[in-house]
Enzyme design. Structure first.
Site, mmCIF file in Angstrom:
data_model
loop_
_atom_site.group_PDB
_atom_site.id
_atom_site.type_symbol
_atom_site.label_atom_id
_atom_site.label_comp_id
_atom_site.label_asym_id
_atom_site.label_seq_id
_atom_site.Cartn_x
_atom_site.Cartn_y
_atom_site.Cartn_z
ATOM 1 N N SER A 39 0.935 -1.057 0.097
ATOM 2 C CA SER A 39 -0.060 0.047 0.005
ATOM 3 C C SER A 39 0.656 1.343 -0.043
ATOM 4 O O SER A 39 1.882 1.125 0.694
ATOM 5 C CB SER A 39 -0.906 0.060 1.379
ATOM 6 N N HIS A 70 -5.340 -2.070 -1.712
ATOM 7 C CA HIS A 70 -4.379 -3.026 -2.304
ATOM 8 C C HIS A 70 -5.158 -3.611 -3.464
ATOM 9 O O HIS A 70 -6.433 -4.204 -3.347
ATOM 10 C CB HIS A 70 -4.127 -4.110 -1.361
ATOM 11 N N GLU A 95 -3.578 -9.802 9.641
ATOM 12 C CA GLU A 95 -5.101 -10.370 9.019
ATOM 13 C C GLU A 95 -5.120 -11.888 9.971
ATOM 14 O O GLU A 95 -6.394 -12.514 9.725
ATOM 15 C CB GLU A 95 -4.670 -10.791 7.723
ATOM 16 N N ALA A 122 4.680 0.945 3.128
ATOM 17 C CA ALA A 122 4.467 2.255 3.597
ATOM 18 C C ALA A 122 4.863 2.018 5.033
ATOM 19 O O ALA A 122 4.845 1.073 5.570
ATOM 20 C CB ALA A 122 3.070 2.611 3.649
ATOM 21 N N MET A 220 4.490 -2.799 8.849
ATOM 22 C CA MET A 220 3.841 -3.922 9.329
ATOM 23 C C MET A 220 3.950 -5.044 8.476
ATOM 24 O O MET A 220 3.160 -6.090 8.377
ATOM 25 C CB MET A 220 2.319 -3.870 9.491
ATOM 26 N N SER A 221 5.028 -5.138 7.471
ATOM 27 C CA SER A 221 5.183 -5.897 6.476
ATOM 28 C C SER A 221 6.909 -6.330 6.155
ATOM 29 O O SER A 221 7.517 -5.947 7.078
ATOM 30 C CB SER A 221 4.519 -5.450 5.427
ATOM 31 N N ASN A 244 3.949 8.911 7.103
ATOM 32 C CA ASN A 244 3.575 9.738 8.048
ATOM 33 C C ASN A 244 4.618 10.096 8.908
ATOM 34 O O ASN A 244 5.414 9.113 9.013
ATOM 35 C CB ASN A 244 2.136 9.072 9.001
HETATM 36 N N1 HPA Z 1 3.368 2.530 11.649
HETATM 37 C C1 HPA Z 1 3.139 1.366 11.288
HETATM 38 N N2 HPA Z 1 2.761 1.086 10.022
HETATM 39 C C2 HPA Z 1 2.890 1.894 9.153
HETATM 40 C C3 HPA Z 1 3.015 3.617 9.541
HETATM 41 C C4 HPA Z 1 3.075 3.548 10.920
HETATM 42 O O1 HPA Z 1 3.160 4.754 11.722
HETATM 43 N N3 HPA Z 1 2.620 4.141 8.556
HETATM 44 C C5 HPA Z 1 2.440 3.287 7.225
HETATM 45 N N4 HPA Z 1 2.406 1.981 7.765
#
Ligand code: HPA
Length: 293
Positions: A39, A70, A95, A122, A220-221, A244
Site C-alpha cells: 500500500s 491493495h 490478518e 508504507a 507492518m510488513s 506519516n
Molecule cells: N506505523 C506502522 N505502519 C505504518 C505506519 C506507521 O506509522 N505508516 C504506514 N504504515
C-alpha cells in the site's frame, strides 16, 4: 522437507500464464526481477505494460485479503522495457495468517527463477530526517514481529536450515537505486526499518522506544518476505515510503490509514520515475554472475 504442493501449484499456474503471453522460457522475456508493491507505492503498478494480470483468487495459496488500497493481482509485463512480475498487494500477519502464508508470493517468485525482488511498503517515520512523502532505501531491518516464515521443517529445495543474513538488502542493487535517485533528482533517504505486527499504529512510548534503538521507519510488513527471499537465495531491494511522521508532528497527532494512502498516491509519480530509471540497470545486475544462483 520437500516443496509443499501449494508452492508448486502456484509456480505452475504463473508459469503457464507466462508461456501464454509470450514471456516463457526461451523467448528472452522471462523476468529476472519481481516487485511486491505494498500500500502506498501501488501507483507504480499503473505504469506497467501488462501482458497478463492474474487476480490473486486464481493463484493457489494467494486468496486475497481485503485491505483498502491493495489491488491484489499478479501482473506479468514490462516496465521501462524490462520483463517483470509485479505483485500488487500482499498478505499481512495482522490478518491472522501464518508467516509462511505471508511469504507465499516471494517463494513463488523464487521458484519461477527470478534473481532480484523489490519489496516496497508504507512506513511511519521515526527519524527526524523522514518527512511524509519521503522515500527511504532500507539498509537493514529489525524483526519485532517475532514470527518467522522459516520455523518448522526446512524446505531444503528452497534453501538452507540456517540462512545467512549478513546482507539482507543487496548493496549492489541499493547503489543502483541511489544512482538512479541522483539522476532523477529524487531524494532517496536511507535507514533501518522495523516490522511490528500491527494493525494498530504505535503508542507514544513505542515511538520513544523505537527511536532510542535508532530505528528510522516502522511498518507492518516486508521483513517475513526478506527472510524467505534470502533463504531462497534471492537478492533483495527494499524501499519504504514514509507516509506519516511520528516525530515531525505536533504531540498527540493521530495516524490514519487514509493519510497513508493519500501520501502514497501523491508519491506514485516520484517512485515511478525512480523505478523507470533504475529497472534496466537492476535487470542487468540480475543477469550478472554475482546474482547467479
Ligand atoms: N506505523 C506502522 N505502519 C505504518 C505506519 C506507521 O506509522 N505508516 C504506514 N504504515
Amino acid at each position: 522437507m520437500a516443496l509443499p504442493e501449494i508452492l508448486t501449484e502456484a509456480r505452475d499456474c504463473i508459469d503457464a500464464r507466462l508461456e501464454k503471453c509470450g514471456m516463457g522460457a526461451g523467448g528472452g522475456k522471462r523476468p529476472l526481477v519481481g516487485i511486491i508493491a505494498g500500500s502506498g507505492l501501488g501507483g507504480f503498478v499503473e505504469s506497467v505494460a501488462a501482458a497478463d494480470a492474474i487476480p490473486f483468487d486464481e493463484i493457489p495459496g494467494l486468496a486475497s485479503g481485503n485491505v483498502a488500497g491493495h489491488a491484489h493481482k499478479w501482473i506479468l509485463g514490462e516496465a521501462a522495457g524490462v520483463p517483470i512480475h509485479v505483485i500488487a498487494g500482499r498478505r499481512h500477519l495482522y490478518e491472522g495468517i501464518e508467516a509462511v502464508d505471508a511469504v507465499h508470493a516471494v517463494r513463488t517468485l523464487a521458484l519461477l527463477g527470478i534473481r532480484l525482488v523489490i519489496l516496497t511498503n508504507a512506513a511511519g517515520g521515526l527519524s527526524r530526517k523522514l518527512w511524509p512523502g519521503d522515500l527511504m532505501l532500507i539498509r537493514d531491518h529489525i524483526n519485532m514481529q517475532f514470527r518467522n516464515p522459516l520455523i518448522g521443517p526446512n524446505i531444503d529445495e528452497l534453501g538452507p536450515r540456517f540462512p545467512d543474513m549478513s546482507e539482507p538488502y543487496s548493496l549492489a542493487a541499493g547503489a543502483v537505486m541511489s544512482r538512479a535517485a541522483r539522476d532523477e533528482k529524487v531524494e532517496l533517504k536511507e535507514g533501518v526499518y522495523v516490522a511490528l505486527l500491527g494493525p494498530n499504529y504505535e503508542t507514544a512510548a513505542e515511538v520513544e522506544f523505537l527511536r532510542r534503538i535508532e530505528i528510522d521507519a516502522v511498518g507492518m510488513s516486508t521483513v517475513p518476505e526478506v527472510i524467505a527471499a534470502k533463504h531462497a537465495g534471492l537478492h533483495v531491494l527494499g524501499v519504504s515510503l514514509s507516509t506519516n511522521s511520528h516525530v515531525n508532528t505536533p504531540a498527540g497527532a493521530e495516524t490514519t490509514h487514509e493519510e497513508v494512502l493519500d501520501i502514497g498516491r501523491q508519491s506514485a509519480d516520484k517512485f515511478s520515475r525512480l523505478m523507470t530509471n533504475a529497472l534496466p540497470k537492476l535487470a542487468q545486475l540480475a543477469t550478472s554472475p554475482a546474482f547467479a544462483k
